[in-house]
Design an enzyme around this catalytic site. Structure first.
Site, mmCIF file in Angstrom:
data_model
loop_
_atom_site.group_PDB
_atom_site.id
_atom_site.type_symbol
_atom_site.label_atom_id
_atom_site.label_comp_id
_atom_site.label_asym_id
_atom_site.label_seq_id
_atom_site.Cartn_x
_atom_site.Cartn_y
_atom_site.Cartn_z
ATOM 1 C CE LYS A 168 -68.588 20.074 28.095
ATOM 2 N NZ LYS A 168 -68.718 21.058 28.390
ATOM 3 C CB ILE A 200 -60.036 19.949 26.789
ATOM 4 C CG1 ILE A 200 -60.487 20.207 28.643
ATOM 5 C CG2 ILE A 200 -59.538 19.188 26.210
ATOM 6 C CD1 ILE A 200 -61.063 21.425 28.930
#
Lengths: 308, 308
Positions: free
Chosen positions: A90, A14
């Site tokens: 998140k 990510i």
């Protein structure tokens, strides 16, 4: 906007896919170093862990925590206690209780804590929220379906406790819904399909309602083949709002309002910069709370083993 | 203390066993009526539902919601919207999200909302909390074990989604621990044993820690035979505090400090009266959040079917 020096904690997929280009596009954010025991980035000072990175670079004033979920709490706390601003990928924690402590900790230290829900920065979300603000919602249909083999290749953690299964993408839908729906909503019923060799669901059907009795249905599925479906249709006062392609496309009553490429992580870093400049925190636990509610209140059914 | 007129919503086992004697012992609390489609009490006006009760008795200023958990939200909200103070039996909701809405609603209406954790009113709890307030905890052992056939006879709901299984009593232990431990604590690992014919665990082993790295272990078990074990041992700065018999007995370093009969629900109604008089609410979601965290983050293992 005041400038800030950033340290990255965790350098996985990510970070390479999303954080690095977004940081490069944020003029007031200067990337100083990274901390990861297993990975590093070209031309960037690299350290084994957060403490070593912060010791070597006292000029770092903010960190992005992008490690696996179960590691985030102790790293985020350590950074906050050293007076650093913290962005949390998140979900903001493995449990709701640890997120509460981070909120208290940031307040005590007078630094900014930002729980990042990247999907809230999709192109159509802000306008959808604005359009819905004064309306009464009657019906919502959420479809969040993708092929786990394509989007999470080899990510065995997703099937382990805390990995959330299909709620890992589903929480993105919930982060949008909790942002744009004008009323809070509550789980009435949930059916969680759990592979016989997994701890977390591969699919989920959820029924919610709000204080005015709206019908809110969500279908999450990891067994999709072909392109993903990341759509939300909201029926309100005779009109129909459709937020599709993960929020990139907004249509109201058949009129195309927005269709743009996503730059969610740019929006995220811009918000982080703004929070730091204004000495504010932003931690909305509602999406994670909705997931915890689904695990607490859902009916689990065993389904065939998942073999990647 | 100002007087208040009370309506009971739901007239089940817990109301007959606990609420009625406690209400009778609270001088400023006047029981006016009850609402339950299936049950009533001798010599008390009885109605089918909350709305009918409140319509017939505008003098009612407060209600106790003692219905099954999944019904509480809409009843509590209706009462709050009519300007009534609300006491919620434990747990305060089927989901965390609905409790958040009730908190907002009570604030908006300017009335008192009280999430009742009855175990916090056990005789030894206040003093244990006081003793621990300034200390650092190193180790905690919680054992909460009872025979489900004795304590929850025929209560099939306990095995259904939202019924919580062994967390139905376990949340009492968590309500004490979250009140007396001087630091918040967070789940590290959980093992949930779920009968093959049930949705909720019959036993659970939980490992928590706090920001200072304390070791906190809890064992919940519904398969106990003989008398229940509702004990908590806390090691702090070379001393050992034991809160046993569900909080009725407090021993510190082998010295007996308190041993009393429980009058938890009397304490509960006294607190409710105090909250109403001071126009305050008290809703600590921490115990329910800990349970949701355990469902979100726990490792589930199937065990033999439960047959009552």
């Amino acid at each position: 906007m005041s400038d800030f020096n950033l340290g990255l904690v965790g350098v996985g997929k990510i970070v390479r896919d999303q954080h690095l280009p977004a940081i490069a596009a944020t003029p007031n954010c200067h990337l100083v170093a990274s901390a990861d025991p297993f990975a590093s980035l070209p031309d960037l000072p690299a350290y084994q862990d957060l403490e070593a990175m912060l010791d070597a670079h006292p000029e770092i004033t903010a960190v992005s925590i992008c490690t696996p979920t179960h590691l985030r709490y102790s790293q985020a706390r350590a950074a906050l206690m050293r007076g650093k601003h913290v962005l949390l990928e998140k979900p903001p924690g493995a449990t709701l209780s640890e997120v509460e402590d981070l909120i208290a900790c940031a307040k005590e230290q007078g630094v900014s804590l930002f729980a990042a829900w990247h999907s809230r920065f999709a192109p159509g979300v802000a306008q959808a929220q604005q359009w819905l603000a004064e309306r009464q919602v009657q019906r919502v249909e959420v479809e969040w379906k993708e092929d786990v083999r394509v989007w999470h290749p080899g990510q065995a953690w997703i099937w382990q406790p805390g990995g959330m299964g299909v709620f890992d993408p589903g929480i993105n839908a919930l982060s949008i819904a909790t942002a744009i729906l004008p009323q809070p909503f509550f789980l009435q019923q949930a059916r969680l399909l759990v592979p016989s060799n997994a701890q977390t669901p591969i699919a989920a059907d959820l029924t919610f309602t709000d204080p005015q009795g709206a019908s809110i249905e969500a279908a999450f599925d990891f067994r999709q083949s072909g392109p993903p479906t990341w759509d939300m249709h909201i029926h309100s006062d005779g009109s129909r709002l459709s937020l599709t392609q993960g929020g990139c496309r907004l249509v109201i009553d058949d009129e195309l309002i927005i269709e743009e490429e996503e730059r969610e992580y740019q929006g995220l870093y811009a918000r982080f910069a703004e929070l730091i400049a204004n000495k504010r925190s932003e931690v909305d636990v509602a999406p994670l709370r909705q997931v915890a509610d689904a695990f607490l209140y859902g009916h689990r059914e065993s389904t065939e083993a998942f073999i990647e």
